[in-house]
Design an enzyme around this catalytic site. Sequence first.
Site, PDB file in Angstrom:
ATOM      1  CD  GLU A 179      -2.964  -1.031   2.327  1.00 49.60           C
ATOM      2  OE1 GLU A 179      -2.659  -0.344   3.326  1.00 49.60           O
ATOM      3  OE2 GLU A 179      -4.024  -1.687   2.257  1.00 49.60           O
ATOM      4  CD  GLU A 271      -4.870  -5.557   3.146  1.00 43.76           C
ATOM      5  OE1 GLU A 271      -3.706  -5.893   2.792  1.00 43.76           O
ATOM      6  OE2 GLU A 271      -5.094  -4.642   3.960  1.00 43.76           O
TER       7      GLU A 271
END
Length: 344
Positions: A179, A271
């Site tokens: 991320e 995710e």
Amino acid sequence: MRSLTSRSRRAAWTSLALAGTLGLIPVTQAHAGDSGPKPKAKTPVQAYGQLHVCGTQLCSESGKPVQLRGMSTHGTQWYPQCLTGAALDAQAYDWKASVLRVSTYAREGAYSSDPKKYTALASRLVDMASARGMYVIVDWHTIHPGDPHQDLDNARTFFKQIAERHKRKHNVIYEIANEPNGVAWPTIKSYSEKIIPVIRSRAPGSVVLVPTRGWATLGLAEAATEQAIVKDPVRAKNVMYTFHFYATAGREQFLKRLDRASDKLPIFVSEWAVASWNGWGKDYAMAQKYVDLMAKKKIGWTNWSLSDNHKDLSVFKKDACSTGKFGTSSLTPNGVWIRQRTRG
């Protein structure tokens, strides 16, 4: 998964507002009146072969779009009791998961503290999932700092060793950063084009998952769009772009972004959770909208996470994994719900 100490990420998201008792279920069983046992069902890898990207889809070796569904580990430095052979048996044979995401944190007490240990652990989990016929996503789990270049040397070493160790496997997918945040697309693209050759020189046919801006929200959490990627994609084949969402936080705005962007780009949701990113909350109705969209468009996904802590996003009851039993009685309500969607 986002660190709970990240105030900036909290602000960004806030601003956008294991049947019965599992012994292990045999894959084949003799049926009354049959002359013998049924042929053994194919594993996902046997059924789909080496995957590749075709247009905006992840496709089987024969060229048909496929949707992978499964779970992500939590950070492998945590919850090892949920990553045993029995746990993965449950994933493969009861949950019927086609993919496992193995999350190796770049920092936070994992790779940077003991590279040899966490590379070996990731490699062992790849072997375990592969032995059960699942695809495996090797996730280099970066969060802090937000620029993945800060861990570039470690990433190169990690992926060089993993790709070399598993270069003869056709079921390994590489997620080269988790991320990124606080950096624009050109920075992420530059990092990606440094790491992908490390993998492809050893595993040339592999699919690579490239992260997107704003904690893998296609820029949404940082008031940006996917257009930067559309106009200037990574210069490599067999690449997909990641999108992460947490149903109670992202809601309709994130759903619309996923729908729109997946018409233009090959997207993999590596995710997601029914809860918020901080682990709390439940919005099954909202999460079902995402599940339905991903099924309709054959967008692959891995849910966060294989853990047994006290938070809402865990699929196992607190401390349940320590019993070594992974039947439905060990699951949280969230785990029951996710298992049903993984089975399809």
